[in-house]
Design an enzyme around this catalytic site. Structure first.
Site, PDB file in Angstrom:
ATOM      1  CB  ALA A  66      -0.933   0.003   1.214  1.00 49.14           C
TER       2      ALA A  66
ATOM      3  CG  ASP B  35       5.581   4.370  -8.477  1.00 50.32           C
ATOM      4  OD1 ASP B  35       5.547   5.582  -8.197  1.00 50.32           O
ATOM      5  OD2 ASP B  35       5.518   3.943  -9.645  1.00 50.32           O
TER       6      ASP B  35
ATOM      7  CB  ALA C  27      -0.555   1.619  -3.792  1.00 46.12           C
TER       8      ALA C  27
ATOM      9  CG  ASP D   3       6.618 -10.423   8.658  1.00 50.66           C
ATOM     10  OD1 ASP D   3       6.691 -10.853   7.482  1.00 50.66           O
ATOM     11  OD2 ASP D   3       7.443 -10.718   9.538  1.00 50.66           O
ATOM     12  CB  VAL D   4       3.816 -11.295   3.531  1.00 52.76           C
ATOM     13  CG1 VAL D   4       3.296  -9.958   3.032  1.00 52.76           C
ATOM     14  CG2 VAL D   4       5.289 -11.469   3.201  1.00 52.76           C
TER      15      VAL D   4
ATOM     16  CG  ASP E 263      -1.821  -6.973 -20.247  1.00 53.30           C
ATOM     17  OD1 ASP E 263      -1.611  -5.737 -20.331  1.00 53.30           O
ATOM     18  OD2 ASP E 263      -1.339  -7.795 -21.043  1.00 53.30           O
ATOM     19  CG  HIS E 264      -1.217  -1.355 -17.770  1.00 48.97           C
ATOM     20  ND1 HIS E 264      -0.014  -2.006 -17.607  1.00 48.97           N
ATOM     21  CD2 HIS E 264      -0.976  -0.343 -18.634  1.00 48.97           C
ATOM     22  CE1 HIS E 264       0.909  -1.418 -18.336  1.00 48.97           C
ATOM     23  NE2 HIS E 264       0.360  -0.402 -18.969  1.00 48.97           N
TER      24      HIS E 264
ATOM     25  CE  LYS F 134      -2.032   1.468 -22.041  1.00 51.09           C
ATOM     26  NZ  LYS F 134      -2.007   2.794 -21.407  1.00 51.09           N
TER      27      LYS F 134
ATOM     28  CG  HIS G 287       1.674  -5.077 -22.221  1.00 47.04           C
ATOM     29  ND1 HIS G 287       0.770  -5.327 -21.221  1.00 47.04           N
ATOM     30  CD2 HIS G 287       2.715  -4.436 -21.632  1.00 47.04           C
ATOM     31  CE1 HIS G 287       1.251  -4.855 -20.075  1.00 47.04           C
ATOM     32  NE2 HIS G 287       2.424  -4.325 -20.301  1.00 47.04           N
TER      33      HIS G 287
ATOM     34  CE  LYS H 108       3.845   7.290 -23.023  1.00 44.11           C
ATOM     35  NZ  LYS H 108       4.217   5.942 -22.589  1.00 44.11           N
TER      36      LYS H 108
END
Length: 491
Positions: free
Chosen positions: A15, A18, A20, A87-88, A179-180, A184, A242, A347
């Site tokens: 949490a 970066d 998050a 602690d995992v 898979d971000h 999109k 991707h 890009k």
């Protein structure tokens, strides 16, 4: 699927990280602002760092500060967030988490629903899943879902091992692999363009399409991720997930229904139809590259091997170009060209569908060159659709000239278009797994990629072989030239 305003207690492992802060908290805020998330939710932030609730909520407010929506009190939104040092490896922490979730579920009337989001290093995924199960954290009254980020393993064997670990605690329909790219807007538009337009679907086959090109390029290098990236490379980082997801969406047959299972079935059929290649054939179908020094926008750039955490003799690729052949009735003979790389000229993520030339060029005698018709789907940075046609020149002769028809989203449309993580979180909260990756897709893509990876690992490459700010190594151009094509660079 009928969507409702979901109720849930959400646990975010990692949490303070970066992902998050940059993606998850702003996405939850937008869902809350847009009425897609009711007051009946709570978020428990889990991480090793010893923060107070106040510290954590200040982080949340900082992550959403750019929105500055006068209709929403940031303190009220942040009040739904609770921090839990964790602690995992410690089983007692899971027991305390379970009790805390019960408490928040009653407080927020969350319906007994639990969402676990693993926004941390994948080597902890199996451990966390097993401990959630063993300590009874998944024995809740409502639904239970687990969200995991890529990479889904490092190769086929590790992906299967990870899947086996997670499947001991969660069933496949409870697992949401993100898979971000699938969140999109323009990636999701591929299905609409194909299946909602009589103009395209009858032509979407090897009789009318010459080739399809997918480009996903970045101007950035590996920056501070050198030590991670040097163990991954462009093939694993981009192509296995991707790129192959985009190929499967472009090539799939029309599903019987727009349900997750039907769409997934057609995507898996594409991955099974990829023409097998041997290690000896890899260099006939794929090209690898690694960036050297160069310039971008007048700024000097270091070579990849000069990056932090990168082996000075690194054999890791920062660029991949390739040709996929799909051996089925619809696509036999049509190459799907892909390229992805870092420190390239611009890009962009874009898809170019090149249609076949007419059998006779009636304007050849006039000295005209008839350009091929192209359908261009621009995914980022500015999404839109462009159709390239030929029309009459504005002069006295009957001569042709290329023209374009654009669909560009307005500033208002862009402002209200959900971002990828926002869309995917909304889908997950509503139980819609359409835009998530199934274990069979992961397995099939790794089986294919592992052959390429082994061929390249066993042989030292002549790196670096392209300058920063270019479009990759010359061999990537030859890959298409050998088939009589070339890369379309759309401005």
């Amino acid at each position: 699927m009928t969507l409702h305003t979901p109720k849930a207690v959400i646990v975010i492992f990692g949490a303070t990280g970066d992902l998050a802060n940059r993606k998850l908290y702003p996405s939850l805020y937008r869902l809350y602002r847009n009425g897609k998330l009711s007051e009946n939710f709570a978020v428990i932030g889990v991480a090793r760092r010893p923060l107070t609730n106040e510290d954590f909520r200040n982080n949340i407010k900082k992550s959403i500060a750019d929105f500055n929506d006068e209709h929403i009190n940031p303190d009220e939104f942040a009040s739904h967030f609770h921090y839990n040092p964790f602690d995992v490896q410690d089983l007692t922490h899971y027991q305390k988490l379970n009790a805390f979730m019960d408490e928040l579920d009653e407080k927020y009337d969350a319906g007994g629903n639990r969402l676990f989001y693993l926004a941390m290093a994948p080597n902890f995924f199996g451990t966390i899943a097993a401990n959630l199960k063993s300590e009874g954290v998944t024995n809740n009254q409502g639904w239970t879902r687990l969200v995991i980020e890529k990479p889904f393993g490092h190769n086929y064997d590790t992906a299967q091992q990870l899947n086996d670990q997670i499947r001991h605690a969660f069933s496949e329909d409870q697992i949401y692999r993100i898979d971000h790219y699938l969140g999109k807007e323009m990636i999701q538009n591929i299905e609409i363009v194909r299946f909602a337009n009589a103009l395209f679907e009858p032509l979407w086959n090897n009789q009318y399409i010459a080739n399809i090109q997918i480009t996903s390029s970045e101007t950035l290098g590996v920056e501070e991720r050198g030590s991670y990236y040097d163990k991954s490379g462009a093939l694993r980082d981009m192509v296995q997930n991707h790129i192959l997801q985009m190929v499967s969406l472009l090539a799939m047959e029309p599903p019987a229904k727009l349900t997750p299972d039907d769409i997934r079935y057609e995507k898996i059929k594409v991955l099974r139809s990829l023409r097998p290649i041997s290690e000896a054939d890899v260099n006939n179908y794929f090209v690898r590259g690694q960036y050297d020094r160069g310039e971008i926008d007048g700024e000097p750039m270091n070579a990849y091997r000069e990056g932090n955490g990168v082996d000075p003799e690194s054999n890791t690729e920062t660029f991949v170009a390739g040709k996929f052949m799909i051996d089925n009735f619809r696509w036999a003979g049509v190459p799907f060209y892909i390229r992805t790389g870092k420190r390239m000229a611009k890009k962009a993520t874009e898809i170019v569908v090149q249609f076949k030339d007419l059998p006779i060029n009636l304007y050849a005698g006039k000295g005209d060159t008839i350009d091929p018709n192209l359908l261009v789907i621009r995914v980022q940075p500015e999404d839109g659709i462009t159709l390239h046609l030929n029309a009459k020149k504005g002069d006295y002769d009957t001569t042709s000239t290329p023209i374009t028809m654009h669909y560009d989203k307005s500033a208002v449309e862009n402002e209200y278009t959900p971002e990828a993580y926002e869309t995917l979180l909304n889908d997950c909260l509503n139980g819609d797994s359409t835009n998530f990756v199934h274990s069979d897709e992961v397995a099939l893509s790794w089986k294919y990629i592992d052959i390429i990876s082994k061929a390249w690992t066993d042989k030292k490459a002549a790196f670096p072989n392209y300058t920063s700010g270019s479009n990759g190594p010359r061999e990537a151009d030859k890959l298409l030239e050998n088939d009589g094509f070339y890369w379309w660079t759309i401005q």
